[in-house]
Write a protein that holds these residues in place. Sequence first.
Motif, PDB file in Angstrom:
ATOM      1  N   GLY A 148      -4.811 -80.227 -20.620  1.00  9.27           N
ATOM      2  CA  GLY A 148      -5.928 -80.167 -21.556  1.00  9.27           C
ATOM      3  C   GLY A 148      -6.178 -78.713 -21.941  1.00  9.27           C
ATOM      4  N   PRO A 149      -7.247 -78.397 -22.682  1.00 13.38           N
ATOM      5  CA  PRO A 149      -8.189 -79.344 -23.301  1.00 13.38           C
ATOM      6  C   PRO A 149      -7.574 -80.024 -24.518  1.00 13.38           C
ATOM      7  CG  PRO A 149      -8.705 -77.121 -24.002  1.00 13.38           C
ATOM      8  CD  PRO A 149      -7.561 -76.996 -23.014  1.00 13.38           C
ATOM      9  N   TYR A 150      -8.324 -80.947 -25.107  1.00 14.57           N
ATOM     10  CA  TYR A 150      -7.858 -81.700 -26.256  1.00 14.57           C
ATOM     11  C   TYR A 150      -8.832 -81.484 -27.407  1.00 14.57           C
ATOM     12  CZ  TYR A 150      -4.954 -83.790 -22.665  1.00 14.57           C
ATOM     13  OH  TYR A 150      -4.063 -83.971 -21.637  1.00 14.57           O
ATOM     14  N   PRO A 151      -8.624 -80.428 -28.188  1.00 15.00           N
ATOM     15  CA  PRO A 151      -9.575 -80.082 -29.268  1.00 15.00           C
ATOM     16  C   PRO A 151      -9.761 -81.246 -30.244  1.00 15.00           C
ATOM     17  CG  PRO A 151      -7.986 -78.314 -28.916  1.00 15.00           C
ATOM     18  CD  PRO A 151      -7.498 -79.486 -28.116  1.00 15.00           C
ATOM     19  N   GLY A 152     -11.007 -81.484 -30.607  1.00 14.79           N
ATOM     20  CA  GLY A 152     -11.311 -82.524 -31.569  1.00 14.79           C
ATOM     21  C   GLY A 152     -11.374 -83.919 -30.994  1.00 14.79           C
ATOM     22  N   LEU A 153     -11.139 -84.058 -29.688  1.00 11.29           N
ATOM     23  CA  LEU A 153     -11.152 -85.369 -29.060  1.00 11.29           C
ATOM     24  C   LEU A 153     -12.185 -85.421 -27.942  1.00 11.29           C
ATOM     25  CD1 LEU A 153      -7.317 -86.094 -28.696  1.00 11.29           C
ATOM     26  CD2 LEU A 153      -8.860 -86.914 -30.492  1.00 11.29           C
ATOM     27  N   VAL A 154     -12.695 -86.600 -27.705  1.00  8.63           N
ATOM     28  CA  VAL A 154     -13.544 -86.835 -26.536  1.00  8.63           C
ATOM     29  C   VAL A 154     -12.606 -87.113 -25.368  1.00  8.63           C
ATOM     30  CG1 VAL A 154     -15.312 -88.313 -25.520  1.00  8.63           C
ATOM     31  CG2 VAL A 154     -15.374 -87.794 -27.971  1.00  8.63           C
ATOM     32  N   ALA A 155     -12.713 -86.353 -24.305  1.00  7.85           N
ATOM     33  CA  ALA A 155     -11.782 -86.474 -23.173  1.00  7.85           C
ATOM     34  C   ALA A 155     -12.544 -86.693 -21.877  1.00  7.85           C
ATOM     35  CB  ALA A 155     -10.915 -85.218 -23.063  1.00  7.85           C
ATOM     36  N   HIS A 156     -12.091 -87.663 -21.108  1.00  7.17           N
ATOM     37  CA  HIS A 156     -12.660 -87.944 -19.786  1.00  7.17           C
ATOM     38  C   HIS A 156     -11.539 -87.835 -18.757  1.00  7.17           C
ATOM     39  CE1 HIS A 156     -16.407 -89.407 -21.563  1.00  7.17           C
ATOM     40  NE2 HIS A 156     -15.653 -90.055 -22.445  1.00  7.17           N
ATOM     41  N   THR A 157     -11.720 -86.967 -17.773  1.00  4.04           N
ATOM     42  CA  THR A 157     -10.723 -86.818 -16.723  1.00  4.04           C
ATOM     43  C   THR A 157     -10.745 -88.028 -15.799  1.00  4.04           C
ATOM     44  OG1 THR A 157     -10.917 -84.416 -16.778  1.00  4.04           O
ATOM     45  CG2 THR A 157      -9.933 -85.386 -14.804  1.00  4.04           C
ATOM     46  N   MET A 158      -9.579 -88.615 -15.593  1.00  8.53           N
ATOM     47  CA  MET A 158      -9.476 -89.782 -14.725  1.00  8.53           C
ATOM     48  C   MET A 158      -9.244 -89.353 -13.274  1.00  8.53           C
ATOM     49  SD  MET A 158      -7.136 -92.054 -17.333  1.00  8.53           S
ATOM     50  CE  MET A 158      -6.698 -93.242 -16.074  1.00  8.53           C
ATOM     51  N   PHE A 159      -8.121 -88.723 -13.015  1.00  9.34           N
ATOM     52  CA  PHE A 159      -7.852 -88.199 -11.677  1.00  9.34           C
ATOM     53  C   PHE A 159      -6.700 -87.213 -11.746  1.00  9.34           C
ATOM     54  CE2 PHE A 159      -5.315 -92.072 -12.072  1.00  9.34           C
ATOM     55  CZ  PHE A 159      -4.069 -91.704 -11.600  1.00  9.34           C
ATOM     56  N   ARG A 160      -6.646 -86.333 -10.748  1.00  6.19           N
ATOM     57  CA  ARG A 160      -5.539 -85.383 -10.645  1.00  6.19           C
ATOM     58  C   ARG A 160      -4.398 -86.030  -9.879  1.00  6.19           C
ATOM     59  NH1 ARG A 160      -4.422 -80.191 -11.326  1.00  6.19           N
ATOM     60  NH2 ARG A 160      -6.582 -79.625 -11.830  1.00  6.19           N
ATOM     61  N   GLU A 161      -3.215 -85.875 -10.403  1.00 12.46           N
ATOM     62  CA  GLU A 161      -2.043 -86.449  -9.761  1.00 12.46           C
ATOM     63  C   GLU A 161      -1.622 -85.606  -8.552  1.00 12.46           C
ATOM     64  OE1 GLU A 161      -0.624 -89.024  -8.967  1.00 12.46           O
ATOM     65  OE2 GLU A 161       0.330 -89.617 -10.847  1.00 12.46           O
ATOM     66  N   GLN A 162      -1.152 -86.297  -7.525  1.00 13.23           N
ATOM     67  CA  GLN A 162      -0.613 -85.651  -6.325  1.00 13.23           C
ATOM     68  C   GLN A 162       0.816 -86.172  -6.124  1.00 13.23           C
ATOM     69  OE1 GLN A 162      -2.481 -83.497  -4.546  1.00 13.23           O
ATOM     70  NE2 GLN A 162      -4.551 -83.919  -5.267  1.00 13.23           N
ATOM     71  N   PHE A 163       1.661 -85.334  -5.564  1.00 18.83           N
ATOM     72  CA  PHE A 163       3.052 -85.726  -5.332  1.00 18.83           C
ATOM     73  C   PHE A 163       3.427 -85.442  -3.885  1.00 18.83           C
ATOM     74  CE2 PHE A 163       2.564 -84.860  -9.799  1.00 18.83           C
ATOM     75  CZ  PHE A 163       3.230 -85.915 -10.410  1.00 18.83           C
ATOM     76  N   VAL A 164       4.186 -86.354  -3.294  1.00 19.24           N
ATOM     77  CA  VAL A 164       4.549 -86.268  -1.890  1.00 19.24           C
ATOM     78  C   VAL A 164       5.918 -86.913  -1.712  1.00 19.24           C
ATOM     79  CG1 VAL A 164       3.501 -88.480  -1.285  1.00 19.24           C
ATOM     80  CG2 VAL A 164       3.633 -86.673   0.429  1.00 19.24           C
ATOM     81  N   PRO A 165       6.695 -86.512  -0.718  1.00 20.35           N
ATOM     82  CA  PRO A 165       7.977 -87.174  -0.484  1.00 20.35           C
ATOM     83  C   PRO A 165       7.792 -88.644  -0.120  1.00 20.35           C
ATOM     84  CG  PRO A 165       7.915 -85.046   0.612  1.00 20.35           C
ATOM     85  CD  PRO A 165       6.532 -85.306   0.126  1.00 20.35           C
ATOM     86  N   LEU A 166       8.567 -89.503  -0.747  1.00 18.40           N
ATOM     87  CA  LEU A 166       8.578 -90.935  -0.460  1.00 18.40           C
ATOM     88  C   LEU A 166      10.015 -91.382  -0.276  1.00 18.40           C
ATOM     89  CD1 LEU A 166       6.047 -92.259  -3.166  1.00 18.40           C
ATOM     90  CD2 LEU A 166       5.589 -91.840  -0.740  1.00 18.40           C
ATOM     91  N   CYS A 167      10.215 -92.284   0.660  1.00 16.94           N
ATOM     92  CA  CYS A 167      11.569 -92.772   0.902  1.00 16.94           C
ATOM     93  C   CYS A 167      11.514 -94.131   1.573  1.00 16.94           C
ATOM     94  CB  CYS A 167      12.364 -91.785   1.762  1.00 16.94           C
ATOM     95  SG  CYS A 167      11.713 -91.613   3.445  1.00 16.94           S
ATOM     96  N   SER A 168      12.659 -94.757   1.682  1.00 16.51           N
ATOM     97  CA  SER A 168      12.763 -96.015   2.414  1.00 16.51           C
ATOM     98  C   SER A 168      12.580 -95.743   3.902  1.00 16.51           C
ATOM     99  CB  SER A 168      14.120 -96.649   2.162  1.00 16.51           C
ATOM    100  OG  SER A 168      14.364 -97.696   3.079  1.00 16.51           O
ATOM    101  N   PRO A 169      11.870 -96.616   4.610  1.00 18.00           N
ATOM    102  CA  PRO A 169      11.731 -96.416   6.063  1.00 18.00           C
ATOM    103  C   PRO A 169      13.075 -96.458   6.779  1.00 18.00           C
ATOM    104  CG  PRO A 169      10.922 -98.586   5.403  1.00 18.00           C
ATOM    105  CD  PRO A 169      11.147 -97.816   4.151  1.00 18.00           C
ATOM    106  N   ALA A 170      14.082 -97.022   6.126  1.00 20.17           N
ATOM    107  CA  ALA A 170      15.407 -97.114   6.746  1.00 20.17           C
ATOM    108  C   ALA A 170      16.047 -95.750   6.948  1.00 20.17           C
ATOM    109  CB  ALA A 170      16.316 -98.005   5.908  1.00 20.17           C
ATOM    110  N   LEU A 171      15.597 -94.741   6.204  1.00 15.62           N
ATOM    111  CA  LEU A 171      16.192 -93.411   6.352  1.00 15.62           C
ATOM    112  C   LEU A 171      15.762 -92.734   7.642  1.00 15.62           C
ATOM    113  CD1 LEU A 171      16.028 -91.894   2.731  1.00 15.62           C
ATOM    114  CD2 LEU A 171      17.860 -93.189   3.829  1.00 15.62           C
TER     115      LEU A 171
END
Length: 302
Positions: A148-171
């Motif tokens: 953002g920001p988004y000029p000329g638009l009404v903007a509502h923040t939903m949530f901040r993205e988070q990233f983490v390692p994900l894998c099959s439990p088999a590993l």
Amino acid sequence: MSLPPLATLRAFEAAARHQSFKNAASELGVTPTAISHQVRLLEDTLGVRLFDRKPRQVVLTDVGQELYPVLRDGFAAFAKAVDRVRNRPVSRSMTVSVIPSFAAKWLLPRLSRFQAEYPDINLRLHTSPEAVDLDRGVADAAIRYGVGPYPGLVAHTMFREQFVPLCSPALGLKKPEDLRNATLLHFDWLRPDDATPTWQRWGQVAGVADHLPSAGISFSDDSHAIQAAIAGQGVVLASPVMARAEIDAGLLVMPFGPEIKGHCYHYVHTGRGDNLREVEAFGAWIESEVSASVPVTDQSSD
């Protein structure tokens, strides 16, 4: 159809029902003279006499008595049909533009709840990785991922993205150092920046940048990267919010942290338009879904 003018039929029906030109005129908002004129025009058109005119009332002739119930029932049917159309719920519609991955992993599984809460809103999803120009009418609102920001638009923040390692439990991964013998799954971001969740950035935060393998598999669609992780083909750096269904089903695990922050998802619209009420209703529903499904710590835009 070869019919007399509707005004003449309407005047006749009212006069016959009231047996009075005066009362018919009062109902239709015209003068008694106008009613008399319309009835006379109808009689001339049909070539018959419909009323016997007496000093203080009008009386239907035999022909008038034959015509009146047909017109009475016809106008009653017209009134019922018009009332049904007038009172029918207005179809409300809106189009929301969403990036494909967000639509598939977060929005679509929840849409049945929106339809249950707002059954009179016809919702259309426009999926595209590119941001559309809302002023051109392609969509009424959009869910965008970015700083953002988004000029000329009404903007509502939903949530901040988070990233983490994900894998099959088999590993069987237990600690970040285990990644040196794993295959890393990468996603080719459309416009990478400092908040792009790359393995290099994650490794620096985790303190294991020197232990990460240089080789891996890259995908142009992050949902394909997640599917590869489920299949045990490697470890993906992904959003636990977007992969919640797979985590809850035991198909993916978070073997270790840390999480790194990405950008925020925003609900944006122009703040105007004939269907602003629908646009705002969808935004309110989105807010309630975020509150129910995203950890409070992840909802912050800080």
